[in-house]
Motif scaffolding. Structure first.
Motif, PDB file in Angstrom:
ATOM      1  N   UNK A 167      51.648 -15.169  27.960  1.00  0.00           N
ATOM      2  CA  UNK A 167      51.619 -15.595  26.560  1.00  0.00           C
ATOM      3  C   UNK A 167      51.932 -14.404  25.651  1.00  0.00           C
ATOM      4  N   UNK A 168      52.806 -14.607  24.680  1.00  0.00           N
ATOM      5  CA  UNK A 168      53.201 -13.524  23.782  1.00  0.00           C
ATOM      6  C   UNK A 168      52.047 -13.167  22.845  1.00  0.00           C
ATOM      7  N   UNK A 169      52.139 -11.956  22.286  1.00  0.00           N
ATOM      8  CA  UNK A 169      51.094 -11.512  21.359  1.00  0.00           C
ATOM      9  C   UNK A 169      51.035 -12.416  20.128  1.00  0.00           C
ATOM     10  N   UNK A 170      52.188 -12.957  19.712  1.00  0.00           N
ATOM     11  CA  UNK A 170      52.227 -13.852  18.558  1.00  0.00           C
ATOM     12  C   UNK A 170      51.450 -15.132  18.840  1.00  0.00           C
ATOM     13  N   UNK A 171      51.625 -15.685  20.037  1.00  0.00           N
ATOM     14  CA  UNK A 171      50.907 -16.903  20.415  1.00  0.00           C
ATOM     15  C   UNK A 171      49.413 -16.635  20.566  1.00  0.00           C
ATOM     16  N   UNK A 172      49.080 -15.459  21.074  1.00  0.00           N
ATOM     17  CA  UNK A 172      47.665 -15.094  21.228  1.00  0.00           C
ATOM     18  C   UNK A 172      46.994 -15.012  19.865  1.00  0.00           C
ATOM     19  N   UNK A 173      47.672 -14.375  18.895  1.00  0.00           N
ATOM     20  CA  UNK A 173      47.118 -14.272  17.541  1.00  0.00           C
ATOM     21  C   UNK A 173      46.951 -15.644  16.905  1.00  0.00           C
ATOM     22  N   UNK A 174      47.931 -16.521  17.133  1.00  0.00           N
ATOM     23  CA  UNK A 174      47.847 -17.888  16.594  1.00  0.00           C
ATOM     24  C   UNK A 174      46.670 -18.631  17.208  1.00  0.00           C
ATOM     25  N   UNK A 175      46.443 -18.427  18.500  1.00  0.00           N
ATOM     26  CA  UNK A 175      45.325 -19.096  19.174  1.00  0.00           C
ATOM     27  C   UNK A 175      43.996 -18.583  18.638  1.00  0.00           C
ATOM     28  N   UNK A 176      43.904 -17.288  18.426  1.00  0.00           N
ATOM     29  CA  UNK A 176      42.676 -16.709  17.875  1.00  0.00           C
ATOM     30  C   UNK A 176      42.392 -17.275  16.489  1.00  0.00           C
ATOM     31  N   UNK A 177      43.429 -17.385  15.655  1.00  0.00           N
ATOM     32  CA  UNK A 177      43.252 -17.950  14.313  1.00  0.00           C
ATOM     33  C   UNK A 177      42.760 -19.388  14.382  1.00  0.00           C
TER      34      UNK A 177
END
Length: 248
Positions: free
Chosen positions: A1-11
């Motif tokens: 999973x890309x860092x962008x997707x990880x950040x979106x999931x955290x949000x």
């Protein structure tokens, strides 16, 4: 999973936690008698609201019913204005005149939450028809419970949405209870997609607890609406952990 997707999931999980904590706080403070309006909490149903709203733009229009806190917050509306509204303050989102069941934020295109069961369905159809006639590219979304499918306006709304090919996402949050009556005592089946199929509206039924699942299904539905220029219906099965109206 890309860092962008990880950040979106955290949000997304942060939004769920925010909704849960705010509603728990409302529940704990309701006994202080400073909230002079009925309260309908959606503890347990947060993933549906967040997963759907993740795929809406700010221009997309949202309607809700009496259990609307999660939808309002997931659309990015101001939590403080919601709490002020519940407390009847003039700084509330509708100047303290509506309370918990009449939330609104036109800046975020959260048009309205309406307490009369099923009534927001008619409003979303009229709004979507108006947007289509103006050649707008946004979509309209309406959240409603399983009890709303027993109202005549539900069937009228699906019929008109189908005939006029309106870009509406119908979200049925099936928490299995209409106030205190279980769905098995009200319906021959707990599958509400049968009504969508009767009106030739594409539909799916899925788990409303799992954020990843809701996220995936909502993304698919929104893309289908934009591609085909017609409505889509999703039934998310979930459960409210607290009583119909409360607390206590």
């Amino acid at each position: 999973m890309s860092s962008k997707k990880i950040r979106a999931k955290i949000r997304s999980y942060e939004k769920i936690l925010l909704i849960r904590k705010i509603e728990e706080n409302i529940s704990n403070r309701y006994k202080e008698q400073k909230m002079r309006c009925p309260i309908h909490l959606s503890v347990g149903q947060e993933a549906t609201a967040v997963g759907v709203c993740n795929h809406l733009s700010e221009k997309d229009i949202v309607f809700s019913g009496h259990r609307s806190h999660a939808h309002y917050l997931a659309k990015g509306c101001d939590p403080q204005k919601m709490l002020d509204e519940i407390h009847g303050k003039s700084s509330g989102c509708v100047n303290g005149k509506g309370g918990s069941m009449h939330l609104q934020d036109l800046d975020k295109n959260f048009y309205a939450s309406i307490p009369i069961v099923g009534s927001s369905l008619g409003l979303v159809v009229g709004t979507a028809l108006n947007q289509k006639r103006k050649n707008k590219k946004n979509i309209s979304v309406v959240f409603f419970g399983d009890g709303a499918v027993e109202e005549g306006i539900f069937h009228e709304s699906l019929n008109m949405a189908s005939i006029y090919k309106l870009p509406i996402l119908f979200i049925c949050e099936n928490n299995y209870y209409s106030i205190f009556t279980h769905i098995k005592d009200r319906q021959p089946s707990d599958d509400m997609t049968r009504f969508a199929k009767a009106h030739y509206i594409k539909s799916l039924r899925t788990n409303g607890y799992d954020l990843n699942n809701v996220d995936k299904k909502a993304k698919f539905a929104v893309s289908e609406i934009k591609k085909n220029k017609e409505p889509f219906f999703i039934q998310f099965d979930n459960y409210r952990f607290l009583e119909h109206c409360g607390p206590n």
